[in-house]
Write a protein that holds these residues in place. Structure first.
Motif, PDB file in Angstrom:
ATOM      1  N   ARG A  12       0.850  -1.201   0.000  1.00  0.00           N
ATOM      2  CA  ARG A  12       0.000   0.000   0.000  1.00  0.00           C
ATOM      3  C   ARG A  12       0.876   1.237   0.000  1.00  0.00           C
ATOM      4  N   PHE A  13       0.353   2.309  -0.576  1.00  0.00           N
ATOM      5  CA  PHE A  13       1.029   3.604  -0.483  1.00  0.00           C
ATOM      6  C   PHE A  13       0.102   4.597   0.189  1.00  0.00           C
ATOM      7  N   GLN A  14       0.639   5.280   1.173  1.00  0.00           N
ATOM      8  CA  GLN A  14      -0.129   6.334   1.830  1.00  0.00           C
ATOM      9  C   GLN A  14       0.160   7.621   1.082  1.00  0.00           C
ATOM     10  N   ILE A  23      -3.879   0.741  -2.699  1.00  0.00           N
ATOM     11  CA  ILE A  23      -3.356  -0.628  -2.650  1.00  0.00           C
ATOM     12  C   ILE A  23      -2.791  -0.959  -4.022  1.00  0.00           C
ATOM     13  N   ALA A  24      -1.477  -0.808  -4.140  1.00  0.00           N
ATOM     14  CA  ALA A  24      -0.838  -0.959  -5.452  1.00  0.00           C
ATOM     15  C   ALA A  24      -0.701  -2.434  -5.828  1.00  0.00           C
ATOM     16  N   ILE A  25      -0.416  -3.262  -4.836  1.00  0.00           N
ATOM     17  CA  ILE A  25      -0.346  -4.717  -5.045  1.00  0.00           C
ATOM     18  C   ILE A  25      -1.217  -5.350  -3.966  1.00  0.00           C
ATOM     19  N   ALA A  43      -3.484  -2.311 -17.168  1.00  0.00           N
ATOM     20  CA  ALA A  43      -3.674  -0.910 -17.514  1.00  0.00           C
ATOM     21  C   ALA A  43      -2.689  -0.042 -16.742  1.00  0.00           C
ATOM     22  N   ASN A  44      -2.590   1.198 -17.117  1.00  0.00           N
ATOM     23  CA  ASN A  44      -1.750   2.148 -16.374  1.00  0.00           C
ATOM     24  C   ASN A  44      -2.229   2.187 -14.935  1.00  0.00           C
ATOM     25  N   GLY A  45      -1.266   2.114 -14.018  1.00  0.00           N
ATOM     26  CA  GLY A  45      -1.628   2.134 -12.602  1.00  0.00           C
ATOM     27  C   GLY A  45      -2.075   0.778 -12.081  1.00  0.00           C
ATOM     28  N   GLY A  46      -1.908  -0.250 -12.881  1.00  0.00           N
ATOM     29  CA  GLY A  46      -2.347  -1.586 -12.471  1.00  0.00           C
ATOM     30  C   GLY A  46      -1.484  -2.207 -11.387  1.00  0.00           C
ATOM     31  N   GLY A  47      -0.242  -1.740 -11.299  1.00  0.00           N
ATOM     32  CA  GLY A  47       0.647  -2.262 -10.265  1.00  0.00           C
ATOM     33  C   GLY A  47       1.865  -2.997 -10.807  1.00  0.00           C
ATOM     34  N   LYS A  48       2.077  -2.932 -12.115  1.00  0.00           N
ATOM     35  CA  LYS A  48       3.183  -3.680 -12.721  1.00  0.00           C
ATOM     36  C   LYS A  48       4.544  -3.215 -12.213  1.00  0.00           C
ATOM     37  N   SER A  49       4.751  -1.896 -12.278  1.00  0.00           N
ATOM     38  CA  SER A  49       6.053  -1.380 -11.845  1.00  0.00           C
ATOM     39  C   SER A  49       6.267  -1.599 -10.350  1.00  0.00           C
ATOM     40  N   THR A  50       5.192  -1.490  -9.596  1.00  0.00           N
ATOM     41  CA  THR A  50       5.308  -1.713  -8.156  1.00  0.00           C
ATOM     42  C   THR A  50       5.759  -3.152  -7.885  1.00  0.00           C
ATOM     43  N   LEU A  51       5.177  -4.087  -8.613  1.00  0.00           N
ATOM     44  CA  LEU A  51       5.575  -5.487  -8.445  1.00  0.00           C
ATOM     45  C   LEU A  51       7.063  -5.659  -8.746  1.00  0.00           C
ATOM     46  N   ASP A 166      10.948  -3.676 -17.122  1.00  0.00           N
ATOM     47  CA  ASP A 166       9.727  -2.890 -16.978  1.00  0.00           C
ATOM     48  C   ASP A 166       9.547  -2.022 -18.215  1.00  0.00           C
ATOM     49  N   GLU A 167       8.683  -2.456 -19.104  1.00  0.00           N
ATOM     50  CA  GLU A 167       8.431  -1.767 -20.372  1.00  0.00           C
ATOM     51  C   GLU A 167       9.726  -1.421 -21.110  1.00  0.00           C
ATOM     52  N   PRO A 168      10.533  -2.404 -21.421  1.00  0.00           N
ATOM     53  CA  PRO A 168      11.831  -2.114 -22.049  1.00  0.00           C
ATOM     54  C   PRO A 168      11.696  -1.558 -23.462  1.00  0.00           C
ATOM     55  N   THR A 199       4.745  -4.959 -20.319  1.00  0.00           N
ATOM     56  CA  THR A 199       4.640  -4.285 -21.606  1.00  0.00           C
ATOM     57  C   THR A 199       3.208  -3.869 -21.867  1.00  0.00           C
ATOM     58  N   HIS A 200       3.046  -2.875 -22.748  1.00  0.00           N
ATOM     59  CA  HIS A 200       1.711  -2.504 -23.204  1.00  0.00           C
ATOM     60  C   HIS A 200       1.511  -2.974 -24.633  1.00  0.00           C
ATOM     61  N   ASP A 201       2.528  -3.648 -25.157  1.00  0.00           N
ATOM     62  CA  ASP A 201       2.481  -4.114 -26.539  1.00  0.00           C
ATOM     63  C   ASP A 201       2.046  -5.578 -26.543  1.00  0.00           C
ATOM     64  N   ASP A 257     -11.077   4.328 -12.089  1.00  0.00           N
ATOM     65  CA  ASP A 257     -10.885   4.278 -10.637  1.00  0.00           C
ATOM     66  C   ASP A 257      -9.749   5.174 -10.205  1.00  0.00           C
ATOM     67  N   ASP A 258      -8.703   5.131 -10.991  1.00  0.00           N
ATOM     68  CA  ASP A 258      -7.522   5.909 -10.658  1.00  0.00           C
ATOM     69  C   ASP A 258      -7.879   7.390 -10.582  1.00  0.00           C
ATOM     70  N   VAL A 259      -8.668   7.839 -11.559  1.00  0.00           N
ATOM     71  CA  VAL A 259      -9.064   9.240 -11.623  1.00  0.00           C
ATOM     72  C   VAL A 259      -9.902   9.600 -10.398  1.00  0.00           C
TER      73      VAL A 259
ATOM     74  N   THR B 276       7.734   3.864   1.814  1.00  0.00           N
ATOM     75  CA  THR B 276       6.753   4.835   1.344  1.00  0.00           C
ATOM     76  C   THR B 276       6.853   5.125  -0.156  1.00  0.00           C
ATOM     77  N   GLY B 277       7.798   4.461  -0.819  1.00  0.00           N
ATOM     78  CA  GLY B 277       7.908   4.655  -2.272  1.00  0.00           C
ATOM     79  C   GLY B 277       8.522   5.975  -2.670  1.00  0.00           C
ATOM     80  N   LYS B 278       9.427   6.498  -1.856  1.00  0.00           N
ATOM     81  CA  LYS B 278       9.992   7.817  -2.137  1.00  0.00           C
ATOM     82  C   LYS B 278      11.175   7.796  -3.099  1.00  0.00           C
ATOM     83  N   LEU B 279      11.681   6.609  -3.408  1.00  0.00           N
ATOM     84  CA  LEU B 279      12.852   6.556  -4.287  1.00  0.00           C
ATOM     85  C   LEU B 279      12.464   6.779  -5.740  1.00  0.00           C
ATOM     86  N   LYS B 280      11.196   6.574  -6.013  1.00  0.00           N
ATOM     87  CA  LYS B 280      10.731   6.561  -7.394  1.00  0.00           C
ATOM     88  C   LYS B 280      10.818   7.937  -8.047  1.00  0.00           C
ATOM     89  N   ARG B 281      11.209   7.977  -9.288  1.00  0.00           N
ATOM     90  CA  ARG B 281      11.135   9.208 -10.060  1.00  0.00           C
ATOM     91  C   ARG B 281      10.034   9.092 -11.123  1.00  0.00           C
TER      92      ARG B 281
HETATM   93  N1  LIG Z   1       5.940   5.677  -5.079  1.00  0.00           N
HETATM   94  C1  LIG Z   1       4.611   5.709  -5.065  1.00  0.00           C
HETATM   95  N2  LIG Z   1       3.954   6.515  -4.206  1.00  0.00           N
HETATM   96  C2  LIG Z   1       2.609   6.552  -4.189  1.00  0.00           C
HETATM   97  N3  LIG Z   1       1.832   5.814  -4.977  1.00  0.00           N
HETATM   98  C3  LIG Z   1       2.413   4.993  -5.861  1.00  0.00           C
HETATM   99  C4  LIG Z   1       3.833   4.907  -5.948  1.00  0.00           C
HETATM  100  N4  LIG Z   1       4.148   4.019  -6.913  1.00  0.00           N
HETATM  101  C5  LIG Z   1       2.979   3.570  -7.393  1.00  0.00           C
HETATM  102  N5  LIG Z   1       1.937   4.150  -6.780  1.00  0.00           N
HETATM  103  C6  LIG Z   1       0.501   3.881  -7.044  1.00  0.00           C
HETATM  104  O1  LIG Z   1       0.338   2.494  -7.138  1.00  0.00           O
HETATM  105  C7  LIG Z   1      -0.490   2.149  -8.235  1.00  0.00           C
HETATM  106  C8  LIG Z   1       0.244   1.219  -9.177  1.00  0.00           C
HETATM  107  O2  LIG Z   1       1.260   1.950  -9.836  1.00  0.00           O
HETATM  108  P1  LIG Z   1       2.331   1.278 -10.802  1.00  0.00           P
HETATM  109  O3  LIG Z   1       3.341   2.298 -11.129  1.00  0.00           O
HETATM  110  O4  LIG Z   1       2.800   0.020 -10.218  1.00  0.00           O
HETATM  111  O5  LIG Z   1       1.436   0.960 -12.084  1.00  0.00           O
HETATM  112  P2  LIG Z   1       1.881   0.369 -13.501  1.00  0.00           P
HETATM  113  O6  LIG Z   1       1.063  -0.846 -13.733  1.00  0.00           O
HETATM  114  O7  LIG Z   1       3.330   0.230 -13.597  1.00  0.00           O
HETATM  115  O8  LIG Z   1       1.368   1.520 -14.469  1.00  0.00           O
HETATM  116  P3  LIG Z   1       1.987   2.008 -15.890  1.00  0.00           P
HETATM  117  O9  LIG Z   1       1.443   1.088 -16.916  1.00  0.00           O
HETATM  118  O10 LIG Z   1       1.416   3.382 -16.042  1.00  0.00           O
HETATM  119  O11 LIG Z   1       3.462   1.987 -15.804  1.00  0.00           O
HETATM  120  C9  LIG Z   1      -0.943   3.453  -8.845  1.00  0.00           C
HETATM  121  O12 LIG Z   1      -2.207   3.771  -8.318  1.00  0.00           O
HETATM  122  C10 LIG Z   1       0.081   4.445  -8.383  1.00  0.00           C
HETATM  123  O13 LIG Z   1      -0.497   5.712  -8.236  1.00  0.00           O
END
Ligand SMILES: Nc1ncnc2c1ncn2[C@@H]1O[C@H](COP(=O)(O)OP(=O)(O)OP(=O)(O)O)[C@@H](O)[C@H]1O
Ligand SMILES: [Mg+2]
Lengths: 268, 283
Positions: A12-14, A23-25, A43-51, A166-168, A199-201, A257-259, B276-281
């Motif tokens: 989760r991110f506060q 809740i990102a993941i 989709a964008n914001g789905g949580g891929k990069s967080t994972l 991550d989206e290379p 990837t989005h492709d 939802d994101d919006v 808290t995810g602060k490293l991200k750019r």
């Molecule tokens: N460092 C962070 N601080 C706060 N919220 C974050 C942070 N990183 C991700 N989030 C939130 O977590 C959710 C998932 O984000 P994430 O970047 O993992 O999505 P993604 O699937 O990689 O999207 P994209 O396809 O746009 O790259 C989003 O709602 C995002 O706003």
């Protein structure tokens, strides 16, 4: 032993003091075998990069457990770091320095010998279509696609057994995209590397990935081979058997939802 | 566990500790070399920075000239040079972290299989070397400008105090580096706050004794106080280190305390940033 084991992981991110956490993941579990290329779509914001960041030890887990080749990412952090590497969407470099200087820095951090690291970098980059003569000019003079290739070289240089991409190929022209895709296939076939790819492709996903998982709102909704997923949408949802239909079906609402979440503080 | 990809040979405790140490030393060189590349790339700015430092130090020292007091002049000169050194070491440490955060490379540095002290020692070591060269140059120019006679000075004393004091400054610098780690836009600038406190409480341009009592108590905890006292006595009176033990041991204690505390706090901040995810750019 799986190459990557993700076991009931939540992150989760506060985002504000009063706001509900994002809740990102959300309780994600998956298991990737050695030598597999696993695609993460969503989709964008789905949580891929967080994972990807969680597995890269750049974020701490709220709950759950992650193991890389049997090493726990929290308890055996150093061992995990030694065998993984990552490529992010943006090519993060010291842009004033040259590719050679940036790669030398990366190589030293991993204890590689400077001379052989350079040779290896030249080899990888020429494989990706970048000439040796470009290696000593500042990175800022390179196009985004070229920088991305240098980023890929940086990640391969340390011979990771688990590679997180991550989206290379986002933002690359069709030819560069193809270069990178062919390279990923080579890695899988000849380097004993296990790869997690976001990837989005969809064409790329279908071409490269042995299995695909779809993340929506932080949840792993479905996973399977491309064919299995296509069959699933055809049977259960009466859709055409394409990956496009799979994506649309399983990622229905996430962007809206994101919006909303950004707009209203407490919408539940 | 066996048969694991990337497995490492099993070694006994002592050898593996030695190899770890050797590996970490090698890795910390990565930071020295990288920062050297960066300095090289920006050499034009380095010249500008040097002019800025010279003009500042000269202006302060001229107050002594104006008062016609040679002792005051040297005392101010040493203060100005010290101040230059502190500014450089601090801003370098803070800036490299801010820079890495900005470029996004910090994520890659944090992913690398190195210990945090390796990173911090490597970056601060470069900052100290760079600061010494820079400050040495400023000192030389000032001495020539004022035609000072330093034949009575004990340079060994000055050198020992500078090095010893640098250790504590490095510890404080590591703590200051937390700011740019967590706040990429403004963090590096906020290290000025710390610097200004050092300026006030170390007796850079005046004697500690003139401060109100409570401020003198604070001064006792600033490494700058002892560093400056030692350097001044060495350069102005030719006092050998052996007569300045009362200034040496506080610096030793502070170094032993501040460096581990600096590494530890930085580690805490890193942990916080990862939670808290602060490293991200981007991405
Ligand atoms: N460092 C962070 N601080 C706060 N919220 C974050 C942070 N990183 C991700 N989030 C939130 O977590 C959710 C998932 O984000 P994430 O970047 O993992 O999505 P993604 O699937 O990689 O999207 P994209 O396809 O746009 O790259 C989003 O709602 C995002 O706003
Ligand atoms: Mg992403």
């Amino acid at each position: 032993m799986p190459a990557l084991l993700v076991d009931h992981v939540t992150k989760r991110f506060q985002t504000g003091r009063k706001k509900k956490p994002v809740i990102a993941i959300n309780d994600v579990s998956l298991r990737i075998e050695r030598g597999e290329v696993y695609g993460v779509l969503g989709a964008n914001g789905g949580g891929k990069s967080t994972l990807i960041r969680l597995v890269s030890t750049l974020l701490t887990l709220d709950t759950g457990r992650v193991e890389v080749f049997g090493y726990d990412i929290e308890r055996d952090e150093m061992s995990v770091k030694r065998i993984i590497n990552r490529v992010s969407v943006d090519a993060a470099f010291f842009k004033k320095l040259s590719p050679a200087e940036n790669l030398l820095y990366a190589a030293r951090l991993y204890g590689l010998d400077a001379g052989s690291a350079r040779q290896e970098a030249v080899r990888i980059l020429s494989r990706l279509g970048i000439k040796e003569s470009r290696l000593s000019r500042p990175l800022e003079q390179m196009s985004r696609g070229m920088q991305q290739k240098v980023a890929i070289a940086r990640s391969i240089l340390t011979s990771p057994t688990l590679l997180l991409l991550d989206e290379p190929t986002t933002g690359l022209d069709p030819r560069s995209k193809l270069d990178v895709q062919t390279f990923v296939e080579e890695l899988r076939d000849s380097h004993d590397a296990t790869i997690v790819l976001t990837t989005h492709d969809l064409v790329e996903a279908e071409r490269l990935c042995d299995r695909i998982g779809i993340l929506n709102d932080g949840r792993l909704i479905v996973e399977g081979t491309a064919d299995e997923l296509k069959e699933l949408v055809a049977q259960d949802h009466d859709q055409e058997p394409t990956l496009q239909a799979v994506f649309m079906t399983y990622t229905g609402r996430s962007l809206d939802d994101d919006v909303e979440e950004d707009g209203a503080a407490d919408d539940e | 566990m066996t048969g694991r990809a990337g497995s490492h040979p099993v070694t006994n405790g002592a050898t593996s500790a030695m190899t770890t140490l050797a590996r970490e030393m090698k890795a910390s060189y990565a930071f020295v070399e990288r920062n050297f590349f960066l300095t090289k790339r920006y050499w034009g700015w380095e010249v500008g920075w040097l002019i800025y430092a010279l003009a500042g130090a000269l202006s302060i020292t001229l107050i002594g000239q104006d008062q016609g007091d040679q002792r005051l002049l040297i005392s101010l000169l040493i203060g100005a040079v010290f101040w230059n050194y502190v500014s450089i070491v601090f801003s370098f440490i803070a800036e490299t972290v801010a820079w890495e955060r900005w470029e996004g490379t910090l994520e890659y540095t944090f992913m690398a299989p190195i210990r945090r002290y390796t990173q911090l020692v490597g970056s601060t070591l470069y900052a100290v070397i760079y600061g010494l060269i820079h400050t040495g140059f400023v000192l030389l120019v000032l001495v020539l400008f004022f035609g000072l006679d330093l034949s009575r000075a004990d340079f060994l004393t000055a050198a020992i105090f500078t090095l010893l004091g640098s250790l504590s400054l490095v510890g404080i610098g590591m703590m200051a580096a937390i700011l740019p780690l967590l706040y990429v836009e403004r963090g590096a600038q906020m290290t000025f706050v710390l610097q200004s406190l050092l300026l006030l409480f170390s007796g850079v341009y005046f004697r500690i004794e003139i401060l109100p009592h409570w401020m003198q108590v604070v001064s006792a905890f600033s490494p700058g106080t002892y560093l400056l006292d030692g350097v001044r006595r060495g350069l102005m009176d030719g006092t050998p280190v052996t007569s300045l033990i009362h200034d040496v041991w506080p610096l030793l204690v502070m170094a032993i305390v501040l460096i581990p505390v600096g590494v530890w706090t930085f580690g805490r901040a890193e942990r916080y940033a990862k939670r808290t995810g602060k490293l991200k750019r981007v991405g």
